[in-house]
Design a protein around this motif. Structure first.
Motif, PDB file in Angstrom:
ATOM      1  N   LYS A  99     109.236  69.021   3.812  1.00  0.00           N
ATOM      2  CA  LYS A  99     109.641  69.076   5.228  1.00  0.00           C
ATOM      3  C   LYS A  99     111.156  69.207   5.353  1.00  0.00           C
ATOM      4  CE  LYS A  99     105.749  68.125   7.543  1.00  0.00           C
ATOM      5  NZ  LYS A  99     105.212  68.996   8.568  1.00  0.00           N
ATOM      6  N   TRP A 100     111.595  69.775   6.474  1.00  0.00           N
ATOM      7  CA  TRP A 100     113.018  69.817   6.815  1.00  0.00           C
ATOM      8  C   TRP A 100     113.291  68.636   7.743  1.00  0.00           C
ATOM      9  CZ3 TRP A 100     116.818  72.983   4.978  1.00  0.00           C
ATOM     10  CH2 TRP A 100     116.397  74.070   4.213  1.00  0.00           C
ATOM     11  N   VAL A 101     114.297  67.846   7.416  1.00  0.00           N
ATOM     12  CA  VAL A 101     114.545  66.650   8.223  1.00  0.00           C
ATOM     13  C   VAL A 101     115.952  66.645   8.818  1.00  0.00           C
ATOM     14  CG1 VAL A 101     112.912  65.207   6.940  1.00  0.00           C
ATOM     15  CG2 VAL A 101     115.310  65.297   6.210  1.00  0.00           C
ATOM     16  N   VAL A 102     116.069  65.968   9.949  1.00  0.00           N
ATOM     17  CA  VAL A 102     117.382  65.641  10.514  1.00  0.00           C
ATOM     18  C   VAL A 102     117.637  64.205  10.078  1.00  0.00           C
ATOM     19  CG1 VAL A 102     118.750  65.387  12.609  1.00  0.00           C
ATOM     20  CG2 VAL A 102     116.959  67.135  12.496  1.00  0.00           C
ATOM     21  N   PHE A 103     118.747  63.996   9.365  1.00  0.00           N
ATOM     22  CA  PHE A 103     119.039  62.699   8.755  1.00  0.00           C
ATOM     23  C   PHE A 103     120.373  62.202   9.278  1.00  0.00           C
ATOM     24  CE2 PHE A 103     120.204  59.895   5.222  1.00  0.00           C
ATOM     25  CZ  PHE A 103     118.997  59.310   4.903  1.00  0.00           C
ATOM     26  N   LYS A 104     120.371  61.000   9.827  1.00  0.00           N
ATOM     27  CA  LYS A 104     121.598  60.471  10.443  1.00  0.00           C
ATOM     28  C   LYS A 104     121.613  58.952  10.298  1.00  0.00           C
ATOM     29  CE  LYS A 104     124.936  60.625  13.756  1.00  0.00           C
ATOM     30  NZ  LYS A 104     126.309  60.864  13.402  1.00  0.00           N
ATOM     31  N   ASP A 105     122.776  58.393   9.963  1.00  0.00           N
ATOM     32  CA  ASP A 105     122.937  56.948   9.776  1.00  0.00           C
ATOM     33  C   ASP A 105     121.921  56.375   8.786  1.00  0.00           C
ATOM     34  OD1 ASP A 105     125.046  56.976  11.597  1.00  0.00           O
ATOM     35  OD2 ASP A 105     123.691  56.732  13.290  1.00  0.00           O
ATOM     36  N   GLY A 106     121.642  57.134   7.734  1.00  0.00           N
ATOM     37  CA  GLY A 106     120.764  56.649   6.668  1.00  0.00           C
ATOM     38  C   GLY A 106     119.290  56.703   6.997  1.00  0.00           C
ATOM     39  N   GLN A 107     118.936  57.381   8.096  1.00  0.00           N
ATOM     40  CA  GLN A 107     117.524  57.410   8.486  1.00  0.00           C
ATOM     41  C   GLN A 107     117.072  58.811   8.893  1.00  0.00           C
ATOM     42  OE1 GLN A 107     117.276  54.542  11.648  1.00  0.00           O
ATOM     43  NE2 GLN A 107     116.755  52.894  10.221  1.00  0.00           N
ATOM     44  N   VAL A 108     115.786  59.062   8.711  1.00  0.00           N
ATOM     45  CA  VAL A 108     115.223  60.330   9.184  1.00  0.00           C
ATOM     46  C   VAL A 108     115.025  60.221  10.695  1.00  0.00           C
ATOM     47  CG1 VAL A 108     113.206  61.844   9.115  1.00  0.00           C
ATOM     48  CG2 VAL A 108     114.076  60.849   7.000  1.00  0.00           C
ATOM     49  N   VAL A 109     115.640  61.160  11.414  1.00  0.00           N
ATOM     50  CA  VAL A 109     115.520  61.164  12.877  1.00  0.00           C
ATOM     51  C   VAL A 109     114.283  61.959  13.292  1.00  0.00           C
ATOM     52  CG1 VAL A 109     116.670  61.850  15.029  1.00  0.00           C
ATOM     53  CG2 VAL A 109     118.027  60.984  13.105  1.00  0.00           C
ATOM     54  N   SER A 110     114.077  63.095  12.624  1.00  0.00           N
ATOM     55  CA  SER A 110     112.882  63.901  12.903  1.00  0.00           C
ATOM     56  C   SER A 110     112.567  64.783  11.705  1.00  0.00           C
ATOM     57  CB  SER A 110     113.075  64.757  14.164  1.00  0.00           C
ATOM     58  OG  SER A 110     114.215  65.583  14.030  1.00  0.00           O
ATOM     59  N   ALA A 111     111.308  65.182  11.594  1.00  0.00           N
ATOM     60  CA  ALA A 111     110.875  66.036  10.474  1.00  0.00           C
ATOM     61  C   ALA A 111     110.243  67.313  11.032  1.00  0.00           C
ATOM     62  CB  ALA A 111     109.872  65.289   9.618  1.00  0.00           C
ATOM     63  N   HIS A 112     110.503  68.443  10.356  1.00  0.00           N
ATOM     64  CA  HIS A 112     110.073  69.757  10.883  1.00  0.00           C
ATOM     65  C   HIS A 112     109.548  70.635   9.751  1.00  0.00           C
ATOM     66  CE1 HIS A 112     112.313  68.711  14.577  1.00  0.00           C
ATOM     67  NE2 HIS A 112     113.098  68.085  13.706  1.00  0.00           N
ATOM     68  N   ASP A 113     108.824  71.690  10.152  1.00  0.00           N
ATOM     69  CA  ASP A 113     108.252  72.594   9.153  1.00  0.00           C
ATOM     70  C   ASP A 113     109.250  73.642   8.667  1.00  0.00           C
ATOM     71  OD1 ASP A 113     105.811  71.358   9.142  1.00  0.00           O
ATOM     72  OD2 ASP A 113     105.024  72.576  10.787  1.00  0.00           O
ATOM     73  N   ASP A 114     110.245  73.967   9.499  1.00  0.00           N
ATOM     74  CA  ASP A 114     111.220  74.971   9.055  1.00  0.00           C
ATOM     75  C   ASP A 114     112.643  74.547   9.415  1.00  0.00           C
ATOM     76  OD1 ASP A 114     112.055  76.466  11.667  1.00  0.00           O
ATOM     77  OD2 ASP A 114     109.872  76.318  11.765  1.00  0.00           O
ATOM     78  N   GLU A 115     113.596  75.215   8.764  1.00  0.00           N
ATOM     79  CA  GLU A 115     114.993  74.830   8.905  1.00  0.00           C
ATOM     80  C   GLU A 115     115.525  75.058  10.311  1.00  0.00           C
ATOM     81  OE1 GLU A 115     117.677  76.808   6.228  1.00  0.00           O
ATOM     82  OE2 GLU A 115     119.297  75.405   6.688  1.00  0.00           O
ATOM     83  N   ASP A 116     115.119  76.159  10.932  1.00  0.00           N
ATOM     84  CA  ASP A 116     115.613  76.465  12.275  1.00  0.00           C
ATOM     85  C   ASP A 116     115.242  75.362  13.268  1.00  0.00           C
ATOM     86  OD1 ASP A 116     117.288  78.547  12.647  1.00  0.00           O
ATOM     87  OD2 ASP A 116     115.727  80.070  12.738  1.00  0.00           O
ATOM     88  N   ALA A 117     113.986  74.939  13.199  1.00  0.00           N
ATOM     89  CA  ALA A 117     113.516  73.882  14.113  1.00  0.00           C
ATOM     90  C   ALA A 117     114.316  72.602  13.874  1.00  0.00           C
ATOM     91  CB  ALA A 117     112.029  73.639  13.899  1.00  0.00           C
ATOM     92  N   ALA A 118     114.575  72.276  12.610  1.00  0.00           N
ATOM     93  CA  ALA A 118     115.330  71.060  12.291  1.00  0.00           C
ATOM     94  C   ALA A 118     116.777  71.189  12.766  1.00  0.00           C
ATOM     95  CB  ALA A 118     115.283  70.803  10.788  1.00  0.00           C
ATOM     96  N   TYR A 119     117.364  72.371  12.558  1.00  0.00           N
ATOM     97  CA  TYR A 119     118.761  72.586  12.969  1.00  0.00           C
ATOM     98  C   TYR A 119     118.920  72.366  14.475  1.00  0.00           C
ATOM     99  CZ  TYR A 119     123.137  74.918  14.071  1.00  0.00           C
ATOM    100  OH  TYR A 119     124.395  75.189  14.554  1.00  0.00           O
TER     101      TYR A 119
END
Lengths: 92, 171
Positions: A29-49
């Motif tokens: 999965k592509w994840v948004v990671f901030k302050d040591g935690q996963v904020v959200s998980a996505h199937d592709d990089e564009d969606a995560a970006y």
């Protein structure tokens, strides 16, 4: 106030430390990671970006990365794989 | 400049959900490098565009040691020409590695881009072509900045053939 650059460097250290645990549940999965935690998980990089930009802005210091085993360092160019043999200087 | 090698002139900007009239795109000259796994662009140029990094990757550069480099999400616009020679801009969003200034050039066009196209290099003519095999669109370039404008493969080929015939007649 740290710059986005500095924040991403810091967040990458946290992301690498968390990677073994993340691989158990979010591998691929592509994840948004901030302050040591996963904020959200996505199937592709564009969606995560775009999810990261929406949540923290472009300069929020969030990391957008794929949860995958760490790859060996990649050479910038094949030329970087070689170093010229040292030779005594020949000239006038 | 010819000695540097095949160079693509393209434009780099911030990724957008939709094109915006006020968006800023900067020209960049990237060296076509089949030995580079990843595309990289001068970091100062990326920062000039207001881009922020999205992660870090370990890269081996001139020091020979792995170094942590920042990866940016950027919009890349490449001038192309179709079979009739009509020009248009092809746009895509890609990850590029931010690097410190590279002599004379703004970065390297690596295999993450080149793996999607056919690259034809005609050394004696100082020409190369990037052809999108799915839609037969082409970007042709000489190996210098000055010869930047793109044209269709056919136009260039015909010009080269005409030149060869003319030379034969002279002999």
């Amino acid at each position: 106030m740290p710059t986005a650059r500095e924040m991403v460097f810091t967040e990458m250290v946290r992301f690498r430390a968390a990677l073994p645990v993340l691989l158990e549940t979010l591998a691929g999965k592509w994840v948004v990671f901030k302050d040591g935690q996963v904020v959200s998980a996505h199937d592709d990089e564009d969606a995560a970006y775009w999810a990261g930009v929406q949540a923290f802005g472009t300069h929020g210091g969030q990391v957008v990365a794929r949860v995958e085993p760490e790859r060996p360092p990649q050479p910038l160019s094949a030329g970087m794989l070689f170093r010229p043999s040292s030779m005594p200087f020949v000239g006038t | 400049m010819r000695d540097i090698g095949p160079m693509v002139r393209l434009r780099v900007g911030a990724p957008r959900l939709e094109p915006h009239p006020s968006e800023q795109l900067l020209d960049a000259n990237l060296l076509v490098d089949t030995g580079a796994q990843r595309t990289c662009v001068r970091e100062d140029l990326l920062q000039q565009l207001g881009l922020a990094p999205v992660r870090g990757d370990l890269i081996v550069g001139v020091s020979g040691k792995p170094e942590s480099c920042l990866v940016y999400r950027a919009c890349i616009e490449v001038g192309m020409a179709d079979e009739r020679g009509d020009r248009f801009a092809a746009r895509f969003v890609a990850d590029v590695i931010g690097v410190q200034a590279i002599q004379y050039i703004d970065g390297l066009l690596g295999r993450d881009f080149l793996s999607n196209v056919n690259l034809s290099y005609r050394g004696p003519d100082g020409m190369f072509e990037l052809i999108d095999p799915r839609s037969a669109i082409t970007q042709s370039h000489r190996q210098s900045f000055a010869a930047g404008p793109i044209s269709s493969t056919n136009t260039r080929r015909k010009a080269a053939e005409a030149s060869r015939k003319k030379n034969r007649r002279k002999k």
